[in-house]
Design a protein around this motif. Sequence first.
Motif, mmCIF file in Angstrom:
data_model
loop_
_atom_site.group_PDB
_atom_site.id
_atom_site.type_symbol
_atom_site.label_atom_id
_atom_site.label_comp_id
_atom_site.label_asym_id
_atom_site.label_seq_id
_atom_site.Cartn_x
_atom_site.Cartn_y
_atom_site.Cartn_z
ATOM 1 N N UNK A 185 0.799 -1.222 0.000
ATOM 2 C CA UNK A 185 0.000 0.000 0.000
ATOM 3 C C UNK A 185 0.833 1.273 0.000
ATOM 4 N N UNK A 186 2.119 1.162 0.351
ATOM 5 C CA UNK A 186 2.954 2.362 0.357
ATOM 6 C C UNK A 186 3.854 2.335 -0.877
ATOM 7 N N UNK A 187 3.544 3.152 -1.840
ATOM 8 C CA UNK A 187 4.310 3.274 -3.091
ATOM 9 C C UNK A 187 4.541 1.933 -3.777
ATOM 10 N N UNK A 191 6.000 -4.934 1.528
ATOM 11 C CA UNK A 191 6.516 -5.037 2.882
ATOM 12 C C UNK A 191 5.914 -6.292 3.487
ATOM 13 N N UNK A 194 2.249 -7.498 8.152
ATOM 14 C CA UNK A 194 1.537 -6.370 8.710
ATOM 15 C C UNK A 194 0.776 -6.889 9.938
ATOM 16 N N UNK A 195 -0.384 -7.505 9.722
ATOM 17 C CA UNK A 195 -1.158 -7.934 10.892
ATOM 18 C C UNK A 195 -1.096 -9.434 11.139
ATOM 19 N N UNK B 139 -4.324 -1.114 5.666
ATOM 20 C CA UNK B 139 -3.337 -0.042 5.767
ATOM 21 C C UNK B 139 -3.716 1.166 4.910
ATOM 22 N N UNK B 140 -4.063 0.913 3.651
ATOM 23 C CA UNK B 140 -4.390 2.038 2.772
ATOM 24 C C UNK B 140 -5.667 2.745 3.224
ATOM 25 N N UNK B 162 2.362 9.528 -1.243
ATOM 26 C CA UNK B 162 3.690 8.937 -1.186
ATOM 27 C C UNK B 162 4.102 8.739 0.274
ATOM 28 N N UNK B 163 5.282 8.133 0.463
ATOM 29 C CA UNK B 163 5.677 7.718 1.820
ATOM 30 C C UNK B 163 5.823 8.894 2.781
ATOM 31 N N UNK B 164 6.278 10.025 2.277
ATOM 32 C CA UNK B 164 6.459 11.168 3.170
ATOM 33 C C UNK B 164 5.116 11.698 3.652
ATOM 34 N N UNK B 166 2.458 9.930 3.942
ATOM 35 C CA UNK B 166 1.909 8.924 4.861
ATOM 36 C C UNK B 166 2.542 9.065 6.246
ATOM 37 N N UNK B 189 8.948 2.418 4.232
ATOM 38 C CA UNK B 189 7.687 1.675 4.189
ATOM 39 C C UNK B 189 7.572 0.590 5.266
ATOM 40 N N UNK B 190 8.676 -0.121 5.557
ATOM 41 C CA UNK B 190 8.609 -1.180 6.571
ATOM 42 C C UNK B 190 8.304 -0.578 7.948
ATOM 43 N N UNK B 192 6.726 2.225 8.498
ATOM 44 C CA UNK B 192 5.343 2.726 8.478
ATOM 45 C C UNK B 192 4.352 1.579 8.688
ATOM 46 N N UNK B 193 4.633 0.432 8.042
ATOM 47 C CA UNK B 193 3.746 -0.723 8.210
ATOM 48 C C UNK B 193 3.783 -1.200 9.660
ATOM 49 N N UNK B 194 4.957 -1.164 10.276
ATOM 50 C CA UNK B 194 5.093 -1.581 11.674
ATOM 51 C C UNK B 194 4.301 -0.637 12.594
ATOM 52 N N UNK B 197 0.821 -1.623 12.353
ATOM 53 C CA UNK B 197 0.592 -2.891 13.058
ATOM 54 C C UNK B 197 0.357 -2.627 14.544
#
Lengths: 206, 476
Positions: A185-187, A191, A194-195, B139-140, B162-164, B166, B189-190, B192-194, B197
């Motif tokens: 979902x990010x660019x 990754x 997640x859950x 997530x999105x 974009x990531x910034x 987010x 991104x990793x 951000x996903x964490x 979570x």
Amino acid sequence: MTAREEILGRIRAAAVPPAPAAPRRYLRHAPGLAEDDRPAVLALFVERLEEYGARVLRADRPGPAVAEALAAEGARSVVLPDGLPAEWTADWDGESRPDRPPLPNAELDATEAVLTGCTAAVAESGTLILDGGPAQGRRAATLLPDLHVCVVRAEQVHSALPGALARLDPRRPLTFISGPSATADIEMIRVRGVHGPRRLVVVLLD
Amino acid sequence: MTRSFLGWPAFPAAARQEVENRQLRENVRRATHTIRGKRAALAAERPDWEDLRDAAAAIKDRVLADLERYLLQVEERVTAAGGTVHWARDAAEANRIVTDLVRATGESEIVKVKSMLTEEIGLDAALAAAGINARETDLAAAIVQLGDDLPSHVVVPALHRNRTEIRDIFVREMGRHGRPAPEGLTDDPAELAEAARLHLREKFLGAKVAVSGANFMVAETGTMVVVESEGNGRMCLTLADTLISVVGIEKTVPSWQDLEVFLQVLARNATGERMSPYTSTWTGTTDGDGPRTFHLVLVDNGRTRALADPTGRQALRCIRCGACMNICPVYERTGGHAYGSVYPGPIGAILNPLLKGLDDPQTASLPYASTLCGACNEVCPVRIRFTDVLLDLRAQVADGGQHPVERAALNTVGAVMERPMLWKAAVKSAGLVGPLLPERLKPPGVLGGWTDSRTLPDIPRESFRSWWKRNEGGAQ
Ligand code: SF4
């Protein structure tokens, strides 16, 4: 008029003409493989799992492979669903947490790994299918721990989805797992984790 | 609180704004090109791809031809498996049903699995108005919700960020809704996903009520199917005591076997994967595993209206894979928001007018949000013929008086085309004076009104008929 009657009435009023039966010319096995080439089906299954970043151990006995899988991932505690053969954990010396009576969610969350079997698997998409039957556990048990170790017997691996789907019982709660949890979902950067469980290890019993 | 697409400007005005946003264009371009490439590779991997598409389209047509019977079957099977079925004519009714169901549980914070239908009906805002806080867990969808933003794609709703951007949203908003973003969060991104979570896990573990949609609903068995990647779907479908699934009536497939077609095409066409990481199915409730109470809300909200449109009804085959938006040159430049709906891109250009009617200028503008290049026809797994539907809807706009100029022009062109002599005369006169006309000026005679709504194409110095006569045509 109830909403139900009204919606059904509108559908009738739309008067859609009948449609012919669907053609089913698509393949019922993995493209490029002969249907009865079992070694090729298993090799494809391993390849697809590894593409997802799952780790695969091939073994002829479950005990040592399961112990190795848990140790290699550094797990010290594992949830054991009902109906799991004792042989699978015979070589494991960490902490076992049988899911009977059902463990509270917080405890599942605090356990590092879960060990299960499966009801079927698909080579073409590297998919494991769990139906909540013996050795597969409740859905919560395979969801909250961060590591999932799944034991698959070679004869459970179908070449493609149609074969596996035909032998499932739709009344059971089914989970199809194709690699560990992931997001893009990010660019659009993939990754892992997640859950759901971030790590997946498959022990394939030949 | 939450933004909505209500009162959105018509496509040309909205698109003009979006096209000027360079950052957005860059984000959208990068994302759509990445998925396009992956999708193409994975579709090429199946020598039977066209056969899968044939089957998918035909199965959906069969559902639409016999929808009443299949819905009654869904109702019967779900009820027999311990679920409760509700019917909702429109968005307001669906929202009311869900709100009452949540209220009856006494809960005021619930979790949601990403669902385009609940976006379509504005469920989050309706629940908020009733004092119920519904948290998105994909997530999105969570990025969109935390940013008080709107989705811009059906598969990747935050594809325009974009990531910034987010990272900034997480740092600013997470703390207001629960666990704050970790100190020193970067835009990796990793990481951000964490952060997502950690933020969401406490919500999953505390949730008593979950709301989901469904990708498919099997009539023969009463089984619901949710396809997802992150495990947030599994969390919601498994850990809550009460599960409420809000599903459009067109999501039905007749038999369990039909899933072998849709599960093999959906992820491949949506994200360029063979299967999404997780597919969950459930049939009513199961003792000792998952929710104890299951409600299914079947929603019409314009679907029967679309069903009554002979050309347009094929849009109801859509399985929301998003491939048509990823390939669309118009979407690539405008992004999703310009379409003023949760369904953007080519499917949005046809589905929104079909669901809502052509009475308001916003939906009436959508059939024109296309170059008619037909790229979408090629990627759609259920073989929707977008160009046919777009042209038909344009004709309906013209007939309905939404575009009086266009209607007049079309009628004139139609009348002239029906009389070959008149047509010949008109083209000939246009051909003669064409070279003398500036681009924007009206051609003389009966073709006049045409240029009020479009740029006049170059008028050739010689008419096709006279050229044909002079060349091959004349040689015989
Ligand atoms: S219209 Fe076709 S391509 Fe577009 S989202 Fe729906 S199924 Fe996918």
